[in-house]
Design an enzyme around this catalytic site. Structure first.
Site, PDB file in Angstrom:
ATOM      1  N   TYR A 150       2.705 -26.539  14.801  1.00 41.33           N
ATOM      2  CA  TYR A 150       3.140 -25.540  14.906  1.00 41.33           C
ATOM      3  C   TYR A 150       3.885 -24.165  14.279  1.00 41.33           C
ATOM      4  CZ  TYR A 150       5.249 -22.392  18.557  1.00 41.33           C
ATOM      5  OH  TYR A 150       5.684 -21.890  19.272  1.00 41.33           O
ATOM      6  N   ASP A 245       5.432 -23.689   5.650  1.00 39.00           N
ATOM      7  CA  ASP A 245       6.857 -22.955   6.777  1.00 39.00           C
ATOM      8  C   ASP A 245       7.670 -24.158   7.430  1.00 39.00           C
ATOM      9  OD1 ASP A 245       7.664 -22.694   8.931  1.00 39.00           O
ATOM     10  OD2 ASP A 245       5.930 -22.119  10.373  1.00 39.00           O
ATOM     11  N   LYS A 273      15.318 -21.070  12.277  1.00 39.79           N
ATOM     12  CA  LYS A 273      16.335 -22.070  12.981  1.00 39.79           C
ATOM     13  C   LYS A 273      17.325 -22.119  12.286  1.00 39.79           C
ATOM     14  CE  LYS A 273      12.591 -24.034  15.616  1.00 39.79           C
ATOM     15  NZ  LYS A 273      11.192 -24.194  15.250  1.00 39.79           N
TER      16      LYS A 273
HETATM   17  C1  LIG Z   1       9.975 -23.034  16.229  1.00 34.98           C
HETATM   18  C2  LIG Z   1       8.696 -23.244  14.643  1.00 34.98           C
HETATM   19  C3  LIG Z   1       7.910 -21.883  14.493  1.00 34.98           C
HETATM   20  C4  LIG Z   1       8.410 -20.708  15.493  1.00 34.98           C
HETATM   21  O1  LIG Z   1       9.828 -20.330  15.026  1.00 34.98           O
HETATM   22  P1  LIG Z   1      10.131 -19.536  16.520  1.00 34.98           P
HETATM   23  O2  LIG Z   1      11.698 -19.261  15.979  1.00 34.98           O
HETATM   24  O3  LIG Z   1      10.140 -19.922  17.507  1.00 34.98           O
HETATM   25  O4  LIG Z   1       9.875 -18.786  16.671  1.00 34.98           O
HETATM   26  C5  LIG Z   1       7.227 -21.695  13.484  1.00 34.98           C
HETATM   27  N1  LIG Z   1       7.200 -23.205  12.348  1.00 34.98           N
HETATM   28  C6  LIG Z   1       7.556 -24.431  12.715  1.00 34.98           C
HETATM   29  C7  LIG Z   1       7.645 -25.068  12.081  1.00 34.98           C
HETATM   30  C8  LIG Z   1       8.264 -24.607  13.672  1.00 34.98           C
HETATM   31  O5  LIG Z   1       9.212 -25.020  14.324  1.00 34.98           O
END
Ligand SMILES: *Cc1c(COP(=O)(O)O)cnc(C)c1O
Length: 435
Positions: A150, A245, A273
């Site tokens: 994701y 990511d 995060k």
């Molecule tokens: C949570 C997440 C995102 C998206 O971040 P948001 O702040 O919710 O837009 C992107 N990549 C990874 C790996 C994530 O866990």
């Protein structure tokens, strides 16, 4: 500890009724709606350290921790102090501050591959911007992503994506133009041969590989040995960029993120995060020659009214300073190992049809006996049994993510007693759902 059950949440239910009327599905992010586990969501009133209280004053040990953002737990005094101090000095200026420099400097020290950094307000923005930059820098349009990973909700990342799309079974999202979706190539996680095949089939057309170096949005799926290094080699050989990511893994698996854990330098990194300690902030960064193509130095446009928000920067700085303290990650590892070992022992004792995965403070209990190495494996998990397990845990005051396709997050605010209590609840819940 109180034992909440749906019948003891009248006020939560009342609030959620109102939410359903005025908010889409009653929520502002789909997984919160509990669709995959049934029943209605808890409505949170307040939180402290590793605890949440719902609107009916039921208490929960929290393993969601704002989906991993809160590695220090809720309302850490130092974070609260930083936010309070900054709030009195103004919440947003729309102009440069020293705070941005301080946070960026800390991030670069932790992740040397991030020679330059740009702050944004969500992980979605970070990955979207990183891909735009990769396309601009390479003059190519295609990107490779992995099934079950994701990367936020921007158009290019919604095919076979993890997190809420996995939870709700949305394989392809309506509203994404077919012409754009066609530019995203999918490969199974941990399958470097599939990526090599994509490069061979699309010579000089792939701008970037984007990957969660430790996949945590299809449930936790660690990279197999050599997988990330092979991606690094393939990207280099084919003139494409490698984007890690690290929105979840950055400052989670160790101070330097997965890239330092595995000793691999990506060209670009996305963070989110943890770097905002629960306030909306994310970032992308990477090689100087690439980042210098972003406006105003270069033509790759990307901007944000609230980018580098001083409240979020202050919280981030306070947070990273706490994480940099000697022994922080050792204690978190010890606590997480205690939980992981407890789960493994409970699985053996109850012979429950489940497998546990753990990397540091990230854990997932998959209701499947088979090893989980990719999204196809993860999807074979018994989600009905997971739902029953989730409800059983919740009734015992343990809040885990309401989806099989998410990770549990241990924070530094969890105590050994919390872990013992969790393992006891888990053993009972496994017995419940194995019966
Ligand atoms: C949570 C997440 C995102 C998206 O971040 P948001 O702040 O919710 O837009 C992107 N990549 C990874 C790996 C994530 O866990």
């Amino acid at each position: 500890m109180t034992t909440p059950n749906p019948n003891t949440r009248p006020r939560s239910q009342q609030i959620f009724r109102r939410a359903l009327d005025v908010l889409v599905g009653g929520v502002n992010s789909p997984v919160r709606a509990f669709r995959a586990v049934g029943g209605e969501p808890i409505v949170v009133d307040r939180a402290a350290a590793a605890r949440l209280w719902d609107a009916d004053d039921n208490e929960y040990i929290d393993y969601v921790c704002s989906w991993g953002a809160l590695i220090l737990g809720h309302a850490h005094p130092k974070i609260v102090e930083a936010i309070n101090y900054q709030a009195r000095r103004g919440t947003s200026y729309g102009m440069p501050t020293e705070l941005e420099v301080e946070l960026a400097t800390r991030i670069r020290r932790a992740l040397p591959s991030c020679e330059k950094i740009r702050f944004v307000s969500s992980g979605t923005e970070a990955t979207m911007s990183a891909v735009r930059l990769a396309r601009a820098a390479t003059g190519r349009d295609l990107i490779v992503k992995f099934d079950g990973c994701y990367h936020g909700h921007s158009d290019s990342f919604l095919s076979e994506a993890g997190s809420g799309l996995a939870t709700l079974g949305i394989a392809a999202c309506p509203g994404v133009p077919q012409a754009l979706a066609a530019l995203t190539l999918n490969a199974p996680y941990n399958d470097a041969a599939a990526v090599e095949k994509l490069f061979n089939e699309n010579p000089n057309k792939i701008a970037a590989i984007i990957v969660e170096p430790i996949a945590a949005n299809m449930g936790l799926v660690p990279p197999s040995k050599g997988f990330l290094q092979t991606l690094r080699d393939l990207a280099t050989r084919h003139g494409a960029l490698l984007i890690f990511d690290e929105v979840i893994t950055g400052f989670r698996v160790c101070y330097g993120g997965a890239q330092s854990l595995y000793g691999i330098a990506p060209d670009l990194t996305t963070l989110g995060k943890i770097i905002g300690a629960g306030l909306p902030v994310a970032a992308y960064g990477g090689r100087r020659d690439l980042m210098d193509q972003v406006a105003p130095l270069g033509p790759v446009y990307q901007a944000g009214t609230l980018s580098g928000n001083p409240l979020a920067m202050s919280a981030g700085i306070a947070s990273l300073d706490l994480l940099a303290a000697p022994g922080f990650y050792d204690s978190l590892e010890a606590l997480s190992k205690k939980l992981g070992d407890g789960i493994s022992a409970a699985l053996r004792e109850t012979n429950a049809p489940a497998t546990a995965a753990r990397v540091g403070s990230l854990l997932t209990l998959f209701f499947s006996r088979d090893p989980i190495t990719n999204y196809a494996d993860a999807k074979k998990a018994d989600t009905k049994r997971f739902a029953a397990f989730f409800q059983s845990m919740l009734a015992r005051g343990i809040f885990i993510a309401p989806s099989q396709f998410e990770a549990m997050f241990v924070s530094a605010a969890h105590t050994a007693a919390d872990i013992d209590c969790t393992i006891a609840a888990l053993r009972e819940s496994l017995a419940d759902v194995s019966a």
